[in-house]
Design a protein around this motif. Structure first.
Motif, PDB file in Angstrom:
ATOM      1  N   PRO A  72       0.777  -1.250   0.000  1.00 62.18           N
ATOM      2  CA  PRO A  72       0.000   0.000   0.000  1.00 62.18           C
ATOM      3  C   PRO A  72       0.807   1.299   0.000  1.00 62.18           C
ATOM      4  CG  PRO A  72      -0.951  -1.564   1.531  1.00 62.18           C
ATOM      5  CD  PRO A  72       0.340  -2.164   1.077  1.00 62.18           C
ATOM      6  N   ASP A  73       2.120   1.224   0.267  1.00 61.25           N
ATOM      7  CA  ASP A  73       2.924   2.455   0.169  1.00 61.25           C
ATOM      8  C   ASP A  73       3.602   2.568  -1.201  1.00 61.25           C
ATOM      9  OD1 ASP A  73       4.776   0.454   0.278  1.00 61.25           O
ATOM     10  OD2 ASP A  73       5.956   1.290   1.922  1.00 61.25           O
ATOM     11  N   GLY A  74       3.353   1.588  -2.071  1.00 58.80           N
ATOM     12  CA  GLY A  74       3.947   1.638  -3.416  1.00 58.80           C
ATOM     13  C   GLY A  74       5.223   0.812  -3.526  1.00 58.80           C
ATOM     14  N   SER A  75       5.694   0.232  -2.422  1.00 59.77           N
ATOM     15  CA  SER A  75       6.906  -0.593  -2.523  1.00 59.77           C
ATOM     16  C   SER A  75       6.563  -1.950  -3.143  1.00 59.77           C
ATOM     17  CB  SER A  75       7.556  -0.778  -1.145  1.00 59.77           C
ATOM     18  OG  SER A  75       6.625  -1.360  -0.268  1.00 59.77           O
ATOM     19  N   VAL A  76       7.594  -2.578  -3.760  1.00 58.02           N
ATOM     20  CA  VAL A  76       7.333  -3.843  -4.466  1.00 58.02           C
ATOM     21  C   VAL A  76       7.924  -5.015  -3.688  1.00 58.02           C
ATOM     22  CG1 VAL A  76       7.669  -5.136  -6.622  1.00 58.02           C
ATOM     23  CG2 VAL A  76       7.355  -2.650  -6.695  1.00 58.02           C
ATOM     24  N   LEU A  77       7.047  -5.921  -3.298  1.00 53.71           N
ATOM     25  CA  LEU A  77       7.490  -7.170  -2.668  1.00 53.71           C
ATOM     26  C   LEU A  77       7.772  -8.136  -3.811  1.00 53.71           C
ATOM     27  CD1 LEU A  77       7.531  -9.108  -0.059  1.00 53.71           C
ATOM     28  CD2 LEU A  77       5.258  -9.756  -0.823  1.00 53.71           C
ATOM     29  N   SER A  78       9.018  -8.595  -3.923  1.00 56.52           N
ATOM     30  CA  SER A  78       9.341  -9.445  -5.063  1.00 56.52           C
ATOM     31  C   SER A  78       9.888 -10.780  -4.576  1.00 56.52           C
ATOM     32  CB  SER A  78      10.366  -8.710  -5.940  1.00 56.52           C
ATOM     33  OG  SER A  78      10.571  -9.471  -7.092  1.00 56.52           O
ATOM     34  N   GLU A  79       9.067 -11.786  -4.571  1.00 60.14           N
ATOM     35  CA  GLU A  79       9.477 -13.117  -4.100  1.00 60.14           C
ATOM     36  C   GLU A  79       8.954 -14.161  -5.073  1.00 60.14           C
ATOM     37  OE1 GLU A  79       8.833 -13.584   0.233  1.00 60.14           O
ATOM     38  OE2 GLU A  79      10.894 -12.803   0.184  1.00 60.14           O
ATOM     39  N   LEU A  80       9.483 -14.107  -6.302  1.00 61.49           N
ATOM     40  CA  LEU A  80       8.971 -15.001  -7.344  1.00 61.49           C
ATOM     41  C   LEU A  80       9.827 -16.246  -7.565  1.00 61.49           C
ATOM     42  CD1 LEU A  80       7.765 -12.467 -10.071  1.00 61.49           C
ATOM     43  CD2 LEU A  80       6.341 -13.973  -8.681  1.00 61.49           C
ATOM     44  N   SER A  81      10.921 -16.353  -6.861  1.00 64.10           N
ATOM     45  CA  SER A  81      11.788 -17.514  -7.076  1.00 64.10           C
ATOM     46  C   SER A  81      11.004 -18.797  -6.770  1.00 64.10           C
ATOM     47  CB  SER A  81      13.006 -17.418  -6.153  1.00 64.10           C
ATOM     48  OG  SER A  81      13.683 -18.649  -6.174  1.00 64.10           O
ATOM     49  N   PRO A  82      11.133 -19.828  -7.627  1.00 66.35           N
ATOM     50  CA  PRO A  82      10.341 -21.059  -7.389  1.00 66.35           C
ATOM     51  C   PRO A  82      10.903 -21.927  -6.255  1.00 66.35           C
ATOM     52  CG  PRO A  82      11.638 -21.270  -9.401  1.00 66.35           C
ATOM     53  CD  PRO A  82      11.905 -19.893  -8.883  1.00 66.35           C
ATOM     54  N   LEU A  83      11.275 -21.288  -5.174  1.00 59.12           N
ATOM     55  CA  LEU A  83      11.811 -22.030  -4.025  1.00 59.12           C
ATOM     56  C   LEU A  83      10.719 -22.855  -3.366  1.00 59.12           C
ATOM     57  CD1 LEU A  83      13.812 -19.228  -2.162  1.00 59.12           C
ATOM     58  CD2 LEU A  83      14.756 -21.201  -3.380  1.00 59.12           C
ATOM     59  N   ARG A  84      11.043 -24.083  -2.962  1.00 56.32           N
ATOM     60  CA  ARG A  84      10.076 -24.888  -2.218  1.00 56.32           C
ATOM     61  C   ARG A  84      10.247 -24.696  -0.720  1.00 56.32           C
ATOM     62  NH1 ARG A  84       6.700 -27.755  -5.877  1.00 56.32           N
ATOM     63  NH2 ARG A  84       7.493 -26.997  -7.849  1.00 56.32           N
ATOM     64  N   LYS A  85      11.442 -24.247  -0.336  1.00 56.67           N
ATOM     65  CA  LYS A  85      11.681 -24.030   1.091  1.00 56.67           C
ATOM     66  C   LYS A  85      12.262 -22.640   1.275  1.00 56.67           C
ATOM     67  CE  LYS A  85      12.408 -28.684   2.829  1.00 56.67           C
ATOM     68  NZ  LYS A  85      13.390 -29.616   3.416  1.00 56.67           N
ATOM     69  N   ASN A  86      11.694 -21.883   2.177  1.00 53.62           N
ATOM     70  CA  ASN A  86      12.190 -20.524   2.407  1.00 53.62           C
ATOM     71  C   ASN A  86      11.680 -20.045   3.765  1.00 53.62           C
ATOM     72  OD1 ASN A  86      13.078 -17.909   2.270  1.00 53.62           O
ATOM     73  ND2 ASN A  86      11.594 -17.257   0.717  1.00 53.62           N
ATOM     74  N   ASN A  87      12.369 -20.441   4.809  1.00 53.74           N
ATOM     75  CA  ASN A  87      11.919 -20.082   6.160  1.00 53.74           C
ATOM     76  C   ASN A  87      12.680 -18.867   6.659  1.00 53.74           C
ATOM     77  OD1 ASN A  87      10.039 -22.056   6.359  1.00 53.74           O
ATOM     78  ND2 ASN A  87      11.264 -23.449   7.587  1.00 53.74           N
ATOM     79  N   THR A  88      12.319 -17.713   6.135  1.00 49.25           N
ATOM     80  CA  THR A  88      13.046 -16.501   6.509  1.00 49.25           C
ATOM     81  C   THR A  88      12.086 -15.459   7.084  1.00 49.25           C
ATOM     82  OG1 THR A  88      12.822 -15.798   4.213  1.00 49.25           O
ATOM     83  CG2 THR A  88      14.909 -16.828   4.819  1.00 49.25           C
ATOM     84  N   GLY A  89      11.325 -15.887   8.064  1.00 51.53           N
ATOM     85  CA  GLY A  89      10.436 -14.931   8.730  1.00 51.53           C
ATOM     86  C   GLY A  89       9.007 -15.037   8.232  1.00 51.53           C
ATOM     87  N   TYR A  90       8.210 -14.003   8.523  1.00 55.96           N
ATOM     88  CA  TYR A  90       6.791 -14.027   8.137  1.00 55.96           C
ATOM     89  C   TYR A  90       6.657 -14.303   6.647  1.00 55.96           C
ATOM     90  CZ  TYR A  90       6.195 -11.441  12.522  1.00 55.96           C
ATOM     91  OH  TYR A  90       6.221 -11.054  13.819  1.00 55.96           O
ATOM     92  N   ASP A  91       5.728 -15.160   6.276  1.00 52.23           N
ATOM     93  CA  ASP A  91       5.517 -15.457   4.866  1.00 52.23           C
ATOM     94  C   ASP A  91       4.434 -14.520   4.323  1.00 52.23           C
ATOM     95  OD1 ASP A  91       5.155 -16.488   2.362  1.00 52.23           O
ATOM     96  OD2 ASP A  91       5.507 -18.558   3.007  1.00 52.23           O
ATOM     97  N   LEU A  92       4.877 -13.409   3.731  1.00 48.19           N
ATOM     98  CA  LEU A  92       3.908 -12.401   3.270  1.00 48.19           C
ATOM     99  C   LEU A  92       3.058 -12.904   2.113  1.00 48.19           C
ATOM    100  CD1 LEU A  92       5.946  -9.104   3.607  1.00 48.19           C
ATOM    101  CD2 LEU A  92       4.482 -10.231   5.255  1.00 48.19           C
ATOM    102  N   ARG A  93       3.600 -13.924   1.405  1.00 46.67           N
ATOM    103  CA  ARG A  93       2.797 -14.532   0.329  1.00 46.67           C
ATOM    104  C   ARG A  93       1.470 -15.005   0.903  1.00 46.67           C
ATOM    105  NH1 ARG A  93       4.451 -20.566  -1.050  1.00 46.67           N
ATOM    106  NH2 ARG A  93       5.354 -20.101   0.949  1.00 46.67           N
ATOM    107  N   HIS A  94       1.533 -15.699   2.024  1.00 49.54           N
ATOM    108  CA  HIS A  94       0.291 -16.244   2.578  1.00 49.54           C
ATOM    109  C   HIS A  94      -0.602 -15.170   3.187  1.00 49.54           C
ATOM    110  CE1 HIS A  94       0.857 -20.290   1.474  1.00 49.54           C
ATOM    111  NE2 HIS A  94       1.983 -20.437   2.130  1.00 49.54           N
ATOM    112  N   LEU A  95       0.011 -14.041   3.567  1.00 51.83           N
ATOM    113  CA  LEU A  95      -0.809 -12.929   4.070  1.00 51.83           C
ATOM    114  C   LEU A  95      -1.574 -12.289   2.903  1.00 51.83           C
ATOM    115  CD1 LEU A  95      -1.404 -11.413   6.665  1.00 51.83           C
ATOM    116  CD2 LEU A  95       0.528  -9.917   6.165  1.00 51.83           C
TER     117      LEU A  95
END
Ligand SMILES: Cc1cc2nc3c(=O)[nH]c(=O)nc-3n(C[C@H](O)[C@H](O)[C@H](O)COP(=O)(O)OP(=O)(O)OC[C@H]3O[C@@H](n4cnc5c(N)ncnc54)[C@H](O)[C@@H]3O)c2cc1C
Length: 471
Positions: free
Chosen positions: A174-197
């Motif tokens: 909502p502030d115009g910043s771009v969340l970019s997490e398109l890598s086809p990783l199957r495992k990525n435990n690096t904090g809150y998963d904003l994809r699921h939010l």
């Protein structure tokens, strides 16, 4: 006023010629697929890139202009329709419809949010794979809308919801910043998963601009069966038995009623009830797996027939027959709409409660008015039952809306109460949108709602992203 029109001009400049619509050209964006609401926006923006979306959202954030994200417009809870006032900008993703990459070794496809679901299915098919998200609206809905609503459909039993098929996301916050997490990783435990939010956030936390989706291997054999049964509990027992006998090969397991087929045949007389005689209830089953699957399924159904669980069955002999059987299910939402349903629920209950829920709902609606007709159908495999209620003979939807609005509300509430009594959810796969805000407040968990409000105000302090949805 002048400030506002300068802002709108600046927004038009970002997308350039051909990138915006207004006046008569936006009529189709304001329609509700179930004809209950009418949207009010003045301007539709059609960005072509994530960068344009980011510029639009930045400008809107600075000037507190409200945005309604829009994809295929097939949402049925008015999430894509600004019904409060005209001061909204509709942001349609339709021009962002490229397939960015096919990452076959990763078993993934990277698509822009405006890709139509059926086009993603075809792209997967062309490379010998499958994208299993599937629903009656797939020719119009777009993947951004599917993810924003965490759509379900007919194959959830085996492949999960949209959420389960998404492994990466790109979104403008909502502030115009771009969340970019398109890598086809199957495992990525690096904090809150904003994809699921963002999945299931219905456009309230940002604009999904692209996604990385899982592809699945195709199955060599697919068999479709239509069975007559006597009651919904038998569908649940049959599902359990078939899964125990056949393993994880069932990809769809749909409940239909004779009432539903009558509604369908009235509106689409060319569609035929496929069994020799009528039964009170039916299940439409699809199994997909290795060669020889059909024989195994036939054997398992033979056992169910002998035990009296299945009363009659037909197995599709050709692709055309498979399609004819599926039309009975896929055309049901349209038949309900044409028949003038006054109430449609999107209930989910634990699978074990399906029979109880349907019995309780019939009894409660009958107590309100025995002349009402109820068509319950849906996805047995994930406990998702849609209840459609029709006016008494001789009365139509418009008359009832005008003269008996209280009764319609009583029917809606009685389905909600029955859902709650069966430990279910008032929204299985359609979302909350603007339609079910009061229901979320009433039936949602208080701690969850408070946390949702806190997340919303942290990420979108000016409440520009689809205000009116959820709260
Ligand atoms: C005939 C018919 C059958 C259906 N069958 C099913 C079914 O089986 N299962 C099921 O789950 N649903 C079903 N639906 C409902 C509908 O198709 C789904 O909710 C679908 O996922 C909506 O996608 P859409 O592209 O049309 O989104 P829209 O209707 O345009 O938008 C839906 C919501 O998502 C938000 N949104 C849209 N795009 C974005 C984006 N890029 N970023 C952030 N937010 C966004 C909107 O603001 C809105 O809140 C059916 C609808 C119809 C009309």
């Amino acid at each position: 006023m002048e400030h506002k029109s300068v802002m709108l001009d600046e927004l038009k400049e970002i997308v350039g010629e051909g990138g915006w619509r207004e006046g008569q050209d936006i009529a189709r964006y304001l329609e509700d697929p179930r004809d209950r609401f009418h949207g009010l926006s003045q301007l539709v923006l059609l960005p072509k890139s994530t960068q344009q979306v980011a510029q639009i959202v930045s400008l809107c954030a600075k000037n507190q202009i409200r945005i309604v994200p829009y994809s295929g417009g097939t949402g049925v809870v008015a999430g894509q329709l600004s019904t409060e006032d005209q001061d909204y900008v509709l942001l349609s993703m339709e021009r962002m419809n490229a397939i960015r990459d096919l990452a076959l070794e990763d078993g993934a496809i990277i698509v822009e949010a405006g890709c139509v679901l059926a086009d993603i299915q075809s792209a997967a098919d062309e490379v010998g794979m499958m994208f299993p998200l599937s629903m009656a609206s797939e020719g119009s809905c777009q993947i951004g809308g599917n993810l924003a609503t965490n759509a379900g459909g007919i194959q959830v039993l085996r492949y999960g919801n949209a959420r389960d098929l998404c492994i990466g996301i790109e979104a403008v916050l909502p502030d115009g910043s771009v969340l970019s997490e398109l890598s086809p990783l199957r495992k990525n435990n690096t904090g809150y998963d904003l994809r699921h939010l963002l999945i299931g956030s219905e456009g309230t936390l940002g604009i999904i601009t692209a996604a990385t989706l899982q592809l699945k291997p195709k199955n060599p054999e697919t068999t479709t069966v239509f069975c007559g049964i006597s009651k919904p509990e038998d569908a649940v027992t049959l599902l359990r038995q078939l899964r125990m006998e056949l393993g994880d090969v069932l990809s769809a397991f749909e409940l239909l009623s004779n009432i539903g087929l009558q509604v369908l045949q009235e509106k689409f007389p060319e569609e035929r009830q496929p069994l020799g005689s009528a039964f009170e209830w039916y299940v439409l089953i699809e199994a997909a797996g290795d060669k020889g699957l059909r024989d195994n399924l036939e054997g398992a159904l033979g056992n169910a027939f002998e035990s009296g669980l299945v009363l009659d069955a037909v197995i599709a002999e050709s692709y055309a027959q498979q399609e004819a059987l599926w039309r009975l299910r896929e055309m049901m939402p349209e038949a309900n709409r044409l028949a003038g349903a006054i109430c449609n629920s999107d209930t989910s209950v634990p699978i074990s409660q399906i029979g109880n829920f349907i019995d309780k709902t019939f009894a409660a609606i009958n107590a309100i008015d025995p002349a009402l007709t109820v068509n319950c159908y849906g996805h047995v495999g994930d406990g998702n039952i849609h209840c459609n209620v029709f006016p008494p003979d001789g009365m139509n939807k418009q008359e009832m809306l005008k003269t008996q609005a209280e009764k319609i509300e009583a029917i809606r509430m009685c389905i909600n109460e029955t859902t709650a009594a069966c430990h279910g959810s008032i929204s299985a796969e359609h979302g909350i949108g603007r339609l079910k805000v009061a229901d979320l407040e009433r039936y949602g968990n208080a701690a969850k709602i408070l946390a949702m409000k806190q997340i919303k105000s942290a990420l979108d302090p000016h409440n520009i992203m689809n205000p009116g949805v959820f709260f």
